[in-house]
Design a protein around this motif. Structure first.
Motif, PDB file in Angstrom:
ATOM      1  N   ARG A 181      25.164  -6.749  12.062  1.00  0.00           N
ATOM      2  CA  ARG A 181      26.216  -8.007  11.712  1.00  0.00           C
ATOM      3  C   ARG A 181      25.219  -9.033  12.213  1.00  0.00           C
ATOM      4  NH1 ARG A 181      32.614  -9.236  13.508  1.00  0.00           N
ATOM      5  NH2 ARG A 181      32.934 -11.441  11.778  1.00  0.00           N
ATOM      6  N   PRO A 182      24.424  -9.766  11.201  1.00  0.00           N
ATOM      7  CA  PRO A 182      24.229 -10.677  11.912  1.00  0.00           C
ATOM      8  C   PRO A 182      24.949 -11.668  11.858  1.00  0.00           C
ATOM      9  CG  PRO A 182      22.974 -10.196   9.746  1.00  0.00           C
ATOM     10  CD  PRO A 182      24.161  -9.221   9.965  1.00  0.00           C
ATOM     11  N   TYR A 183      24.541 -13.086  12.398  1.00  0.00           N
ATOM     12  CA  TYR A 183      25.680 -14.164  12.526  1.00  0.00           C
ATOM     13  C   TYR A 183      25.320 -15.070  11.173  1.00  0.00           C
ATOM     14  CZ  TYR A 183      27.165 -19.644  13.604  1.00  0.00           C
ATOM     15  OH  TYR A 183      27.815 -20.632  14.008  1.00  0.00           O
ATOM     16  N   ILE A 184      24.303 -15.167  10.769  1.00  0.00           N
ATOM     17  CA  ILE A 184      23.355 -15.930   9.657  1.00  0.00           C
ATOM     18  C   ILE A 184      22.584 -14.863   9.043  1.00  0.00           C
ATOM     19  CG2 ILE A 184      22.117 -18.081   9.051  1.00  0.00           C
ATOM     20  CD1 ILE A 184      23.116 -19.435  11.423  1.00  0.00           C
ATOM     21  N   ALA A 185      22.463 -14.758   7.648  1.00  0.00           N
ATOM     22  CA  ALA A 185      21.977 -13.407   6.951  1.00  0.00           C
ATOM     23  C   ALA A 185      21.426 -15.115   5.917  1.00  0.00           C
ATOM     24  CB  ALA A 185      22.474 -12.558   6.240  1.00  0.00           C
ATOM     25  N   GLN A 215      29.503  -8.916   7.826  1.00  0.00           N
ATOM     26  CA  GLN A 215      29.283  -9.743   7.754  1.00  0.00           C
ATOM     27  C   GLN A 215      31.080 -10.160   7.677  1.00  0.00           C
ATOM     28  OE1 GLN A 215      26.588 -12.421   5.750  1.00  0.00           O
ATOM     29  NE2 GLN A 215      26.297 -13.211   8.218  1.00  0.00           N
ATOM     30  N   GLY A 216      31.937 -11.322   8.588  1.00  0.00           N
ATOM     31  CA  GLY A 216      33.435 -11.427   8.041  1.00  0.00           C
ATOM     32  C   GLY A 216      33.229 -13.208   8.095  1.00  0.00           C
ATOM     33  N   PRO A 217      34.151 -14.061   7.749  1.00  0.00           N
ATOM     34  CA  PRO A 217      34.111 -15.271   7.885  1.00  0.00           C
ATOM     35  C   PRO A 217      33.426 -16.116   8.335  1.00  0.00           C
ATOM     36  CG  PRO A 217      36.780 -14.023   8.367  1.00  0.00           C
ATOM     37  CD  PRO A 217      35.503 -13.156   7.917  1.00  0.00           C
ATOM     38  N   ASP A 218      34.081 -16.151   9.650  1.00  0.00           N
ATOM     39  CA  ASP A 218      32.823 -16.537  11.291  1.00  0.00           C
ATOM     40  C   ASP A 218      31.781 -16.924  10.915  1.00  0.00           C
ATOM     41  OD1 ASP A 218      35.103 -17.561  11.474  1.00  0.00           O
ATOM     42  OD2 ASP A 218      35.624 -15.591  13.290  1.00  0.00           O
ATOM     43  N   ASP A 219      30.706 -15.442  10.079  1.00  0.00           N
ATOM     44  CA  ASP A 219      29.109 -15.513   9.501  1.00  0.00           C
ATOM     45  C   ASP A 219      28.559 -16.389   7.744  1.00  0.00           C
ATOM     46  OD1 ASP A 219      29.262 -13.731  12.207  1.00  0.00           O
ATOM     47  OD2 ASP A 219      30.349 -12.272   9.965  1.00  0.00           O
ATOM     48  N   LYS A 239      31.773 -10.901   2.612  1.00  0.00           N
ATOM     49  CA  LYS A 239      32.578 -11.672   3.183  1.00  0.00           C
ATOM     50  C   LYS A 239      32.800 -12.792   4.082  1.00  0.00           C
ATOM     51  CE  LYS A 239      35.638  -7.568   3.576  1.00  0.00           C
ATOM     52  NZ  LYS A 239      36.049  -6.379   4.273  1.00  0.00           N
ATOM     53  N   ALA A 240      31.417 -13.321   4.268  1.00  0.00           N
ATOM     54  CA  ALA A 240      31.101 -14.662   4.626  1.00  0.00           C
ATOM     55  C   ALA A 240      31.270 -15.782   3.458  1.00  0.00           C
ATOM     56  CB  ALA A 240      29.360 -14.249   5.447  1.00  0.00           C
ATOM     57  N   LYS A 241      31.194 -16.969   5.017  1.00  0.00           N
ATOM     58  CA  LYS A 241      30.750 -18.154   3.853  1.00  0.00           C
ATOM     59  C   LYS A 241      28.981 -18.065   3.669  1.00  0.00           C
ATOM     60  CE  LYS A 241      33.046 -20.331   8.519  1.00  0.00           C
ATOM     61  NZ  LYS A 241      33.330 -20.862   9.672  1.00  0.00           N
ATOM     62  N   LEU A 242      29.945 -17.889   1.781  1.00  0.00           N
ATOM     63  CA  LEU A 242      28.478 -18.226   1.683  1.00  0.00           C
ATOM     64  C   LEU A 242      28.064 -20.000   1.165  1.00  0.00           C
ATOM     65  CD1 LEU A 242      29.712 -16.075  -1.645  1.00  0.00           C
ATOM     66  CD2 LEU A 242      28.353 -15.371   0.611  1.00  0.00           C
ATOM     67  N   LEU A 243      26.524 -19.975   1.485  1.00  0.00           N
ATOM     68  CA  LEU A 243      26.135 -21.053   1.167  1.00  0.00           C
ATOM     69  C   LEU A 243      24.624 -20.925   0.577  1.00  0.00           C
ATOM     70  CD1 LEU A 243      25.258 -22.427   4.722  1.00  0.00           C
ATOM     71  CD2 LEU A 243      27.077 -23.527   3.746  1.00  0.00           C
ATOM     72  N   PRO A 244      24.359 -21.644  -0.870  1.00  0.00           N
ATOM     73  CA  PRO A 244      23.859 -21.448  -1.758  1.00  0.00           C
ATOM     74  C   PRO A 244      22.228 -22.465  -1.834  1.00  0.00           C
ATOM     75  CG  PRO A 244      25.624 -22.934  -2.447  1.00  0.00           C
ATOM     76  CD  PRO A 244      25.613 -22.758  -1.350  1.00  0.00           C
ATOM     77  N   PHE A 245      21.269 -22.084  -2.042  1.00  0.00           N
ATOM     78  CA  PHE A 245      20.456 -22.957  -2.029  1.00  0.00           C
ATOM     79  C   PHE A 245      19.721 -22.785  -3.653  1.00  0.00           C
ATOM     80  CE2 PHE A 245      18.100 -19.249  -0.666  1.00  0.00           C
ATOM     81  CZ  PHE A 245      16.992 -18.538  -1.189  1.00  0.00           C
ATOM     82  N   ASP A 246      19.416 -24.583  -3.739  1.00  0.00           N
ATOM     83  CA  ASP A 246      18.101 -24.261  -4.883  1.00  0.00           C
ATOM     84  C   ASP A 246      17.778 -25.188  -5.390  1.00  0.00           C
ATOM     85  OD1 ASP A 246      17.875 -23.771  -8.334  1.00  0.00           O
ATOM     86  OD2 ASP A 246      19.832 -23.363  -8.407  1.00  0.00           O
ATOM     87  N   SER A 291      18.880 -25.133   6.231  1.00  0.00           N
ATOM     88  CA  SER A 291      19.854 -24.656   5.920  1.00  0.00           C
ATOM     89  C   SER A 291      20.634 -23.802   7.559  1.00  0.00           C
ATOM     90  CB  SER A 291      20.131 -23.550   4.367  1.00  0.00           C
ATOM     91  OG  SER A 291      19.820 -23.705   3.763  1.00  0.00           O
ATOM     92  N   VAL A 292      19.665 -23.081   7.678  1.00  0.00           N
ATOM     93  CA  VAL A 292      19.800 -21.968   8.766  1.00  0.00           C
ATOM     94  C   VAL A 292      20.018 -23.605  10.303  1.00  0.00           C
ATOM     95  CG1 VAL A 292      18.545 -20.246  10.974  1.00  0.00           C
ATOM     96  CG2 VAL A 292      18.534 -20.191   8.407  1.00  0.00           C
ATOM     97  N   ALA A 293      19.092 -23.554  10.204  1.00  0.00           N
ATOM     98  CA  ALA A 293      19.214 -24.991  11.297  1.00  0.00           C
ATOM     99  C   ALA A 293      20.040 -25.704  11.447  1.00  0.00           C
ATOM    100  CB  ALA A 293      17.790 -26.244  11.327  1.00  0.00           C
ATOM    101  N   LYS A 294      20.969 -26.342   9.844  1.00  0.00           N
ATOM    102  CA  LYS A 294      21.698 -27.316   9.998  1.00  0.00           C
ATOM    103  C   LYS A 294      22.837 -26.432  10.339  1.00  0.00           C
ATOM    104  CE  LYS A 294      21.656 -30.846   8.349  1.00  0.00           C
ATOM    105  NZ  LYS A 294      21.674 -32.175   9.328  1.00  0.00           N
ATOM    106  N   ILE A 295      23.324 -25.168  10.251  1.00  0.00           N
ATOM    107  CA  ILE A 295      23.683 -24.900  10.523  1.00  0.00           C
ATOM    108  C   ILE A 295      24.284 -24.389  12.214  1.00  0.00           C
ATOM    109  CG2 ILE A 295      25.021 -22.209  10.760  1.00  0.00           C
ATOM    110  CD1 ILE A 295      24.323 -21.161   8.317  1.00  0.00           C
ATOM    111  N   LEU A 296      23.151 -24.380  13.139  1.00  0.00           N
ATOM    112  CA  LEU A 296      23.115 -24.341  14.323  1.00  0.00           C
ATOM    113  C   LEU A 296      22.943 -25.568  14.857  1.00  0.00           C
ATOM    114  CD1 LEU A 296      20.498 -21.644  15.286  1.00  0.00           C
ATOM    115  CD2 LEU A 296      23.003 -21.834  14.930  1.00  0.00           C
ATOM    116  N   GLY A 297      23.134 -26.755  14.684  1.00  0.00           N
ATOM    117  CA  GLY A 297      23.020 -28.112  14.496  1.00  0.00           C
ATOM    118  C   GLY A 297      22.181 -28.694  14.969  1.00  0.00           C
TER     119      GLY A 297
END
Length: 453
Positions: A181-185, A215-219, A239-246, A291-297
């Motif tokens: 279960r990754p926190y960020i995938a 993953q759950g809603p906090d991932d 079921k995770a929070k979905l973050l698209p890139f394009d 995107s990974v970096a921004k999630i981690l602040g």
């Protein structure tokens, strides 16, 4: 430290000796498990035999006797590359013995949150790019491992809850997971691949989607929104929070590109021209990494500084030092036409191209749409005549030589300021080199020699 209580198995069979199997066996023994290692090879390398003897790890070599599963075997941990049709694996499954890979150990034992990156193409560069940013922001708290060549099992004892465990994960590794279960995938893309291993496209897709299965809603799940099949899969299964890139369209959520500028959640982060690495594929890689970096602040300044100083993964369209005002790229990993196509498409400037290597019987006509900006070519190796014929058909000035050293000298002598000196062989290395890594190292060495003259 590892969460030993999460792994209750007492008797473990490790299938396959290599970097992964050796690391898994070492970790299991350290955790007090009964460990047996099985490999089809008749002998072990001397250093492995010495280590296993010292640790008291039992080995059975030269085949895969099913009797290894008799008694009290609790789990079989296999090398990810060993297929499920292997008789020992198939028998373990038939008997109800869990079969897992080292990626599952990460999910069970890691004290640190996991950042997992997978995809058909680009996952190594994306993982390295992400590591480059996060290491600038968090220093030694970032631990890199997985399919990138650093065994997961060797990293696990080093982790603390304050760390980040950054993993490149292949479909082979993911298929052997149940609780990961990754926190960020992140999924870079999905193309056809490895059907011989997985058995079908459906099975391959199912393996890739295992990265988000728990993953759950906090991932978070970062995914390529330009890939319509992938978009549908993540919306159906995650079921995770979905973050698209394009890289082709603008939107207010996630990472995207507009007018040669990169945005995250609608706010500009940097220009695409700030990236050292060329091509839309590296813009996509950067979208995942930031995107990974921004999630981690991580702040924009750190992201920008990191990406401006990221010169790529060695031998994968890797930029090395400039030569007389020309950018020089080592793409020795381009062992086929598809990889060289990506390299040629990455530039608009005139290219001085070096190509050649093992002759696998194919022609080079598929490169025709992508060579209009090739100013000249120097070809070598078994395929030199085929490549020369192709270049002449495309009206590209071409010189034929015997080996890479001659090719480098001639190409460097002709390249002009503002051009690209591109080593992208479009062929395997085995006619003159043991590996593509050795070939790429030689290219770098030859360029360094010329700079020193």
């Amino acid at each position: 430290m590892v969460k030993e209580s999460a792994f209750e198995a007492k008797s473990v069979v490790v299938l396959g000796v290599g970097l992964t199997g050796r690391a898994v066996a070492r970790l299991m023994k350290k955790m007090g498990k009964k460990v047996l290692v099985n490999d089809q090879n008749q002998t072990l390398p001397d250093d492995v035999k010495e280590e296993f003897d010292r640790l008291g790890i039992q080995t059975v070599l030269g085949g895969h006797p099913l009797s290894l599963l008799d008694g009290d075997v609790d789990v079989l941990i296999k090398n990810p590359g060993i297929p499920y049709k292997n008789p020992l694996v198939a028998e373990a499954i038939r008997r109800g013995i869990p079969v897992i890979t080292d990626a599952e150990l990460a999910g069970l034992l890691s004290e640190a949150p996991i950042i997992g990156i997978t995809g058909s193409n680009g996952k190594t560069t994306t993982t390295k790019m992400t590591d480059h940013i996060l290491s600038q922001a968090f220093g030694k708290r970032v631990k890199l491992g997985g399919n990138i060549g650093i065994p997961i099992a060797d990293r696990l004892p080093e982790l603390s809850p304050e760390d980040f465990f950054l993993l490149e994960l292949s479909s082979f590794q993911l298929e052997g997971t149940k609780k990961l279960r990754p926190y960020i995938a992140a999924i870079t893309n999905i193309y056809g691949a490895h059907y011989d291993y997985h058995g079908s496209r459906q099975a391959y897709l199912a393996a890739k989607m295992k990265i988000t299965a728990n993953q759950g809603p906090d991932d978070y799940l970062i995914y390529n929104a330009h890939d319509k099949e992938l978009s549908q899969l993540v919306h159906e299964h995650s079921k995770a929070k979905l973050l698209p890139f394009d890289a082709y369209q603008f939107f207010d959520k996630g990472a995207c590109v507009k007018d040669d500028r990169i945005y995250y959640d609608g706010k500009e982060v940097m220009k695409t021209t700030d990236l050292v690495l060329p091509g839309v594929q590296n813009i996509e890689n950067a979208l995942v990494a930031l995107s990974v970096a921004k999630i981690l602040g991580v702040d924009n300044e750190t992201i920008l500084h990191s990406l401006k100083s990221f010169y790529g993964v060695k031998h994968r369209l890797q930029r090395i030092d400039d030569y007389h005002g020309a950018h020089v790229y080592n793409d020795s990993k381009a062992t086929n036409i598809a990889a060289t196509t990506i390299a040629l498409k990455s530039f608009n400037q005139p290219i001085r191209w070096i190509a050649g290597g093992l002759d696998r019987g194919n022609g080079f006509e598929d490169l025709s749409p992508y060579v209009s900006h090739v100013a000249s070519a120097v070809v070598y190796g078994q395929t030199r005549q085929k490549l020369a014929d192709f270049c002449r058909e495309m009206a590209i000035p071409v010189t034929v030589v015997d080996n890479l050293e001659e090719a480098v000298k001639l190409t460097a002598a002709s390249v002009q300021e503002g051009e690209i000196l591109l080593f992208s062989p479009a062929c395997a290395s085995w006619d003159q080199f043991k590996t593509f890594e050795q070939r790429g190292d030689c290219f770098i060495h030859y360029m360094d020699q010329l700079k020193g003259e």
